[in-house]
Design an enzyme around this catalytic site. Structure first.
Site, PDB file in Angstrom:
ATOM      1  N   TYR A 106      34.418  23.304 -58.534  1.00 40.35           N
ATOM      2  CA  TYR A 106      33.810  22.378 -57.295  1.00 40.35           C
ATOM      3  C   TYR A 106      34.466  20.972 -57.459  1.00 40.35           C
ATOM      4  O   TYR A 106      34.554  20.428 -58.711  1.00 40.35           O
ATOM      5  CB  TYR A 106      32.460  22.679 -57.194  1.00 40.35           C
ATOM      6  CG  TYR A 106      31.962  23.778 -56.765  1.00 40.35           C
ATOM      7  CD1 TYR A 106      31.466  23.656 -55.189  1.00 40.35           C
ATOM      8  CD2 TYR A 106      31.824  24.884 -57.424  1.00 40.35           C
ATOM      9  CE1 TYR A 106      31.010  24.718 -54.557  1.00 40.35           C
ATOM     10  CE2 TYR A 106      31.187  26.110 -56.755  1.00 40.35           C
ATOM     11  CZ  TYR A 106      30.749  26.261 -55.426  1.00 40.35           C
ATOM     12  OH  TYR A 106      30.476  27.245 -54.901  1.00 40.35           O
ATOM     13  N   TYR A 145      33.441  31.498 -60.338  1.00 45.66           N
ATOM     14  CA  TYR A 145      33.065  30.445 -61.525  1.00 45.66           C
ATOM     15  C   TYR A 145      31.972  30.786 -62.180  1.00 45.66           C
ATOM     16  O   TYR A 145      30.929  31.413 -61.637  1.00 45.66           O
ATOM     17  CB  TYR A 145      32.922  29.201 -60.853  1.00 45.66           C
ATOM     18  CG  TYR A 145      31.856  28.783 -60.366  1.00 45.66           C
ATOM     19  CD1 TYR A 145      31.698  28.890 -58.892  1.00 45.66           C
ATOM     20  CD2 TYR A 145      30.548  28.270 -60.729  1.00 45.66           C
ATOM     21  CE1 TYR A 145      30.694  28.545 -58.030  1.00 45.66           C
ATOM     22  CE2 TYR A 145      29.544  27.909 -59.935  1.00 45.66           C
ATOM     23  CZ  TYR A 145      29.365  28.147 -58.669  1.00 45.66           C
ATOM     24  OH  TYR A 145      28.373  28.056 -57.995  1.00 45.66           O
ATOM     25  N   ARG A 155      29.351  33.578 -60.625  1.00 44.03           N
ATOM     26  CA  ARG A 155      29.039  33.658 -59.254  1.00 44.03           C
ATOM     27  C   ARG A 155      30.214  34.431 -58.489  1.00 44.03           C
ATOM     28  O   ARG A 155      31.507  34.064 -58.755  1.00 44.03           O
ATOM     29  CB  ARG A 155      28.980  32.309 -58.494  1.00 44.03           C
ATOM     30  CG  ARG A 155      27.688  31.534 -58.811  1.00 44.03           C
ATOM     31  CD  ARG A 155      26.306  32.094 -58.656  1.00 44.03           C
ATOM     32  NE  ARG A 155      26.133  32.613 -57.388  1.00 44.03           N
ATOM     33  CZ  ARG A 155      26.135  32.429 -55.990  1.00 44.03           C
ATOM     34  NH1 ARG A 155      26.275  31.116 -55.970  1.00 44.03           N
ATOM     35  NH2 ARG A 155      25.963  33.444 -55.127  1.00 44.03           N
ATOM     36  N   HIS A 158      32.402  32.791 -52.790  1.00 40.46           N
ATOM     37  CA  HIS A 158      31.808  32.447 -51.990  1.00 40.46           C
ATOM     38  C   HIS A 158      31.905  30.897 -51.003  1.00 40.46           C
ATOM     39  O   HIS A 158      32.546  30.298 -51.858  1.00 40.46           O
ATOM     40  CB  HIS A 158      30.213  32.462 -52.209  1.00 40.46           C
ATOM     41  CG  HIS A 158      29.759  31.582 -53.342  1.00 40.46           C
ATOM     42  ND1 HIS A 158      29.991  31.557 -54.445  1.00 40.46           N
ATOM     43  CD2 HIS A 158      29.383  30.287 -53.000  1.00 40.46           C
ATOM     44  CE1 HIS A 158      29.509  30.538 -55.085  1.00 40.46           C
ATOM     45  NE2 HIS A 158      29.143  29.753 -54.141  1.00 40.46           N
ATOM     46  N   HIS A 160      29.957  28.026 -48.894  1.00 39.78           N
ATOM     47  CA  HIS A 160      28.558  27.794 -48.428  1.00 39.78           C
ATOM     48  C   HIS A 160      28.674  27.207 -46.924  1.00 39.78           C
ATOM     49  O   HIS A 160      29.541  26.636 -46.678  1.00 39.78           O
ATOM     50  CB  HIS A 160      27.917  26.442 -49.193  1.00 39.78           C
ATOM     51  CG  HIS A 160      27.815  26.706 -50.766  1.00 39.78           C
ATOM     52  ND1 HIS A 160      26.662  27.101 -51.190  1.00 39.78           N
ATOM     53  CD2 HIS A 160      28.602  26.892 -51.775  1.00 39.78           C
ATOM     54  CE1 HIS A 160      26.749  27.445 -52.525  1.00 39.78           C
ATOM     55  NE2 HIS A 160      27.965  27.237 -52.973  1.00 39.78           N
TER      56      HIS A 160
END
Lengths: 235, 172
Positions: A106, A145, A155, A158, A160
């Site tokens: 991120y 990640y 995780r 995905h 968000h």
């Protein structure tokens, strides 16, 4: 007050506040019962966003942060429909999205995962549904990640999402997953959703919108809380 | 059709939902100035902390406020203020729908799989607060958690997720 009220969260599919396997919920989940209130103009009137809130490249994450080239990773196109529980499309409603890059990193300053940032990818965008409640955006498939919830926790891939719908009662923040992801079976966020709701968070590969020689297509529909006309007191 | 389940906003919402506040290169949808305090002599500041079950200030929450009377909406994360507060510049709403003046407040954070709704009422509206249908739906001993005390520049509203002072959250 109007007798057209919005359905409450459907606890058959919605996750609880407290899900101890997701460790951060333990000190952050409200412990006292929610107080049920009658929906009033405060709950039923907005906010409403429109075209003016969406920039020309906001729907294309492969282009909206380019500096010196194309972002790295697998290009995808995601499309679908925003509806209410009665199946009625929700036109002109805003969808905000954010995600990790293809390496699972991120942009957020707090993310310390030792994977590369991509100078040409920010990982955030916005799109408005059209008159039929449909939306489409382009991005790079996010990577998995690691996170600190438990030993060797990762995780699943995905994206968000944040949606408004017509008012604050229909507000939804969620995550879209990818079909066949082996990490889903270990993910405490996904598993906190009751079994009946889990499939609703997994997108479907869609060859019909896959763009030849360009991007794989995925379909993901959103269903926001719908209305019913039964007087609130009688429910 | 079944509702799409909620999932947490996570720890990394800032560049998507509050980018300008956190200095990312993306235009924010909305910020924390529901009104520009320079143009509005009657502007107030609303600020507070979000606090977890051990009394620790939460530094990665995101708060949204909605004033239905003036159609004003704002959003702010608790990760940039030196005291980890959320801060909003707005005007005090009037009564709406026969209720005392209030702001609708939505709370998002890592560790919440589904967001929480609460309301902010104003401490200098005793008379209207006493008659308010929502406040009266709340057990009296918990009502104070919804009423923001006035301070020099506006109102202070702390949100306690748990504990003796746990804020009242609503099923809306």
């Amino acid at each position: 007050m109007s007798d057209l009220t919005y359905n409450l969260f459907d606890r058959k599919v919605q996750p609880p506040y407290l899900a101890p396997d997701y460790k951060s919920t333990v000190l952050r989940a409200p412990t006292k019962p929610l107080v049920v209130i009658k929906q009033s103009l405060s709950e039923l009137t907005g906010p409403v966003f429109g075209e003016m809130h969406v920039g020309p490249l906001d729907h294309d994450l492969t282009k909206n942060a380019r500096i010196n080239g194309e972002p790295l990773g697998e290009r995808i196109v995601v499309h679908g429909k925003v509806m209410d529980e009665n199946g009625r499309p929700i036109p002109h409603t805003l969808i905000e999205l954010w995600q990790a890059n293809s390496a699972g990193r991120y942009v957020h300053k707090v993310d310390q995962h030792d994977a590369p940032l991509d100078p040409n990818f920010l990982g955030t965008g916005r799109v408005l549904t059209d008159a039929d409640g449909k939306y489409k955006f382009y991005t790079i498939k996010p990577g998995a990640y690691p996170w600190g919830n438990h030993y060797n926790a990762w995780r699943p891939n995905h994206i968000h999402f944040s949606l408004f719908g017509p008012n604050i009662s229909t507000r939804l923040v969620t995550q879209m997953y990818f079909p066949g992801d082996p990490l889903l079976q270990y993910d405490p966020l996904f598993l906190a959703v009751p079994p009946k709701g889990r499939d609703l968070l997994v997108s479907q590969f869609d060859l019909s919108i896959t763009e030849p020689s360009f991007a794989l297509g995925y379909r993901f529909d959103f269903v926001l809380r719908g209305t019913h006309s039964t007087p609130f007191e009688n429910r | 059709m079944l509702q799409t389940p909620s999932q947490t906003v996570g720890p990394y919402f800032a560049y998507g939902l509050t980018p300008e506040q956190y200095l990312y290169d993306f235009k924010s949808l909305v910020g924390n100035q529901l009104v520009n305090p320079i143009d509005q002599p009657d502007a107030i500041t609303i600020s507070g902390n979000v606090i977890d079950g051990q009394g620790q200030v939460i530094t990665d929450a995101m708060i949204e406020v909605w004033d239905a009377q003036n159609k004003l909406f704002g959003r702010f994360g608790t990760g940039t203020d030196p005291k980890s507060r959320f801060i909003f510049h707005t005007i005090k709403p009037g009564s709406i729908d026969g209720q005392a003046p209030h702001l609708s407040v939505i709370v998002f954070m890592r560790g919440q799989l589904i967001h929480s709704y609460t309301r902010l009422y104003f401490s200098d509206e005793d008379e209207l607060n006493e008659k308010d249908v929502v406040l009266n739906a709340v057990p009296q001993e918990r009502r104070q958690t919804l009423i923001a005390p006035k301070n020099a520049t506006g109102y202070e509203f702390n949100i306690y997720m748990q504990g003796e002072q746990e804020t009242v959250f609503f099923e809306v």
